[in-house]
Motif scaffolding. Structure first.
Motif, PDB file in Angstrom:
ATOM      1  N   VAL A 197       0.847  -1.187   0.000  1.00 35.95           N
ATOM      2  CA  VAL A 197       0.000   0.000   0.000  1.00 35.95           C
ATOM      3  C   VAL A 197       0.890   1.248   0.000  1.00 35.95           C
ATOM      4  O   VAL A 197       1.842   1.323   0.775  1.00 35.95           O
ATOM      5  N   ASP A 198       0.604   2.186  -0.890  1.00 35.36           N
ATOM      6  CA  ASP A 198       1.303   3.461  -0.787  1.00 35.36           C
ATOM      7  C   ASP A 198       0.385   4.598  -1.188  1.00 35.36           C
ATOM      8  O   ASP A 198      -0.634   4.391  -1.863  1.00 35.36           O
ATOM      9  N   LEU A 199       0.745   5.804  -0.739  1.00 35.59           N
ATOM     10  CA  LEU A 199      -0.074   6.983  -0.967  1.00 35.59           C
ATOM     11  C   LEU A 199       0.408   7.726  -2.199  1.00 35.59           C
ATOM     12  O   LEU A 199       1.612   7.934  -2.373  1.00 35.59           O
ATOM     13  N   LYS A 209       2.725  24.660 -10.538  1.00 36.24           N
ATOM     14  CA  LYS A 209       2.606  23.207 -10.507  1.00 36.24           C
ATOM     15  C   LYS A 209       1.231  22.804  -9.990  1.00 36.24           C
ATOM     16  O   LYS A 209       0.699  23.426  -9.063  1.00 36.24           O
ATOM     17  N   HIS A 210       0.682  21.752 -10.582  1.00 37.11           N
ATOM     18  CA  HIS A 210      -0.623  21.232 -10.176  1.00 37.11           C
ATOM     19  C   HIS A 210      -0.449  19.801  -9.675  1.00 37.11           C
ATOM     20  O   HIS A 210       0.147  18.962 -10.363  1.00 37.11           O
ATOM     21  N   PHE A 211      -0.973  19.508  -8.496  1.00 33.81           N
ATOM     22  CA  PHE A 211      -0.882  18.169  -7.922  1.00 33.81           C
ATOM     23  C   PHE A 211      -2.255  17.696  -7.473  1.00 33.81           C
ATOM     24  O   PHE A 211      -2.979  18.433  -6.787  1.00 33.81           O
ATOM     25  N   ASP A 212      -2.606  16.484  -7.848  1.00 32.93           N
ATOM     26  CA  ASP A 212      -3.889  15.910  -7.432  1.00 32.93           C
ATOM     27  C   ASP A 212      -3.927  15.742  -5.918  1.00 32.93           C
ATOM     28  O   ASP A 212      -2.883  15.670  -5.249  1.00 32.93           O
ATOM     29  N   LEU A 213      -5.137  15.661  -5.369  1.00 30.30           N
ATOM     30  CA  LEU A 213      -5.277  15.325  -3.958  1.00 30.30           C
ATOM     31  C   LEU A 213      -4.810  13.892  -3.741  1.00 30.30           C
ATOM     32  O   LEU A 213      -4.786  13.073  -4.661  1.00 30.30           O
ATOM     33  N   MET A 214      -4.449  13.578  -2.519  1.00 30.46           N
ATOM     34  CA  MET A 214      -3.911  12.247  -2.219  1.00 30.46           C
ATOM     35  C   MET A 214      -4.925  11.142  -2.489  1.00 30.46           C
ATOM     36  O   MET A 214      -6.127  11.305  -2.256  1.00 30.46           O
ATOM     37  N   SER A 215      -4.404  10.042  -2.961  1.00 26.93           N
ATOM     38  CA  SER A 215      -5.194   8.825  -3.149  1.00 26.93           C
ATOM     39  C   SER A 215      -4.349   7.657  -2.655  1.00 26.93           C
ATOM     40  O   SER A 215      -3.197   7.840  -2.250  1.00 26.93           O
ATOM     41  N   ILE A 216      -4.903   6.470  -2.681  1.00 29.24           N
ATOM     42  CA  ILE A 216      -4.201   5.296  -2.158  1.00 29.24           C
ATOM     43  C   ILE A 216      -4.175   4.201  -3.216  1.00 29.24           C
ATOM     44  O   ILE A 216      -5.149   3.990  -3.936  1.00 29.24           O
ATOM     45  N   SER A 217      -3.032   3.543  -3.357  1.00 27.97           N
ATOM     46  CA  SER A 217      -2.870   2.453  -4.319  1.00 27.97           C
ATOM     47  C   SER A 217      -2.500   1.173  -3.580  1.00 27.97           C
ATOM     48  O   SER A 217      -1.644   1.196  -2.685  1.00 27.97           O
ATOM     49  N   ILE A 218      -3.130   0.071  -3.966  1.00 28.34           N
ATOM     50  CA  ILE A 218      -2.884  -1.215  -3.296  1.00 28.34           C
ATOM     51  C   ILE A 218      -2.550  -2.264  -4.352  1.00 28.34           C
ATOM     52  O   ILE A 218      -3.371  -2.585  -5.217  1.00 28.34           O
ATOM     53  N   ALA A 220       5.138  -7.261  -7.040  1.00 27.30           N
ATOM     54  CA  ALA A 220       4.343  -6.150  -6.512  1.00 27.30           C
ATOM     55  C   ALA A 220       4.782  -4.825  -7.132  1.00 27.30           C
ATOM     56  O   ALA A 220       3.952  -3.952  -7.417  1.00 27.30           O
ATOM     57  N   GLY A 221       6.089  -4.686  -7.365  1.00 30.43           N
ATOM     58  CA  GLY A 221       6.600  -3.466  -7.987  1.00 30.43           C
ATOM     59  C   GLY A 221       6.027  -3.251  -9.377  1.00 30.43           C
ATOM     60  O   GLY A 221       5.726  -2.118  -9.776  1.00 30.43           O
ATOM     61  N   GLU A 222       5.872  -4.341 -10.137  1.00 30.75           N
ATOM     62  CA  GLU A 222       5.283  -4.234 -11.478  1.00 30.75           C
ATOM     63  C   GLU A 222       3.837  -3.745 -11.403  1.00 30.75           C
ATOM     64  O   GLU A 222       3.401  -2.912 -12.212  1.00 30.75           O
ATOM     65  N   ILE A 223       3.102  -4.266 -10.435  1.00 28.08           N
ATOM     66  CA  ILE A 223       1.694  -3.864 -10.290  1.00 28.08           C
ATOM     67  C   ILE A 223       1.597  -2.401  -9.858  1.00 28.08           C
ATOM     68  O   ILE A 223       0.753  -1.645 -10.346  1.00 28.08           O
ATOM     69  N   LYS A 224       2.473  -1.987  -8.968  1.00 25.64           N
ATOM     70  CA  LYS A 224       2.456  -0.607  -8.499  1.00 25.64           C
ATOM     71  C   LYS A 224       2.719   0.366  -9.648  1.00 25.64           C
ATOM     72  O   LYS A 224       2.122   1.449  -9.712  1.00 25.64           O
ATOM     73  N   ASN A 240      -6.954   3.143  -6.227  1.00 25.13           N
ATOM     74  CA  ASN A 240      -7.186   1.908  -6.972  1.00 25.13           C
ATOM     75  C   ASN A 240      -6.482   0.741  -6.304  1.00 25.13           C
ATOM     76  O   ASN A 240      -5.544   0.923  -5.520  1.00 25.13           O
ATOM     77  N   TYR A 241      -6.927  -0.443  -6.637  1.00 22.37           N
ATOM     78  CA  TYR A 241      -6.201  -1.651  -6.247  1.00 22.37           C
ATOM     79  C   TYR A 241      -6.140  -2.574  -7.449  1.00 22.37           C
ATOM     80  O   TYR A 241      -6.951  -2.491  -8.383  1.00 22.37           O
TER      81      TYR A 241
END
Length: 305
Positions: A155-157, A253-262, A282-286, A296-297
């Protein structure tokens, strides 16, 4: 493990014997000698005879524990049983103690307990108090060695750094703590084994659950994260739906709000032998997940027969 002992003459024989049978023990008769050795030969634990804990000894321990490099080293005092009644624990900056005893088994058990606790604490993330990298790798490797099926999720942000830059490290730590609680509570509420939650570092976490629970748990974690993360932004950023900032060169610079990826990898029927293999997949999926907007997951079902 390497241990340092400080005693005016010799450490209590029964205690010294028990330590030496478990660790590489080096005995010093003065605090200065011990310090000189520690600074050149890093150790895992320090034992100090109670007789050395006079005003000078206590000051040494205080100074040593205030050093950012060495404060993690546990300082263990060795006392005679009759000395306990006169100790002011509030003034004694030690982490634990061992009593000199004729019961060798008691001393050995106490030392084993202290050593195991020390290992756990050194491998605990200081912010979230979740297990760190060594515990993570040991747990996952044990799963593989036992041939157990499990879903292992990284999981990372997303867009955490721009948030940190704008709101500061303290606010960023609050986000990490909230994320840790979301993951830990979701796994705990599952009440199924295997189950594990760890903090790799920074905004990277990991959890392990039964394969059949992975999809539901990913969806629950994303739902909870997306609900709470808006509370960490100010109204301006929320209304814009992004962080807008200007770099040192004056570029906007424009940055999206935080989301989470699993990224979820399944260990089906002994697919993996060691941690490096599963981490690589897992690195490939990330990498794929990072290309998608929002939270997303993705579950890797390769290897299922």
């Amino acid at each position: 493990m390497k241990a340092i002992a400080i005693a005016p003459a010799s450490l209590a024989p029964a205690v010294a014997e028990a330590i030496a049978s478990r660790m590489d023990l080096h005995l010093f008769h003065s605090i200065n000698e011990a310090l000189a050795y520690i600074y050149t030969e890093p150790s895992d634990m320090i034992f100090i005879d109670g007789a050395c804990l006079d005003s000078i000894g206590v000051r040494f321990v205080h100074e040593f524990k205030s050093n950012a490099i060495y404060r993690h080293l546990p300082v263990v005092a060795v006392f005679e049983p009759e000395a306990l009644a006169d100790i002011d624990w509030s003034e004694l900056p030690i982490d634990d103690f061992v009593l000199n005893s004729s019961d060798a088994h008691l001393i050995a058990s106490r030392l084993d307990f202290i050593a195991l606790r020390s290992l756990r604490e050194k491998d605990t993330n200081p912010l979230t108090r979740l297990p760190g990298n060594e515990s993570i790798m040991r747990y996952i490797q044990k799963l593989f060695d036992e041939g157990r099926e499990a879903a292992i999720a990284w999981v990372d942000l997303d867009h955490f750094k721009p948030f940190n830059d704008r709101y500061g490290f303290s606010r960023g730590d609050e986000v990490l703590l909230a994320t840790a609680r979301i993951i830990a509570n979701a796994v705990k509420e599952l009440k199924q084994e295997p189950s594990f939650v760890g903090h790799i570092g920074g905004d990277d976490f990991i959890f392990v659950v039964p394969v059949q629970a992975a999809k539901r748990l990913c969806e629950e974690i994303i739902l909870r994260f997306d609900m709470i993360i808006k509370n960490f932004y100010n109204d301006e950023d929320l209304s814009q739906g992004e962080i807008i900032s200007t770099d040192r060169m004056g570029n906007v610079k424009h940055f999206d709000l935080m989301s989470i990826s699993i990224a979820v990898v399944m260990n089906y029927e002994g697919r993996y032998d060691h941690y490096g293999q599963v981490s690589g997949d897992a690195g490939e999926i990330k990498t794929c997940l990072k290309k998608l907007p929002g939270s997303n997951y993705m579950i890797d079902r390769r290897g299922r027969k």
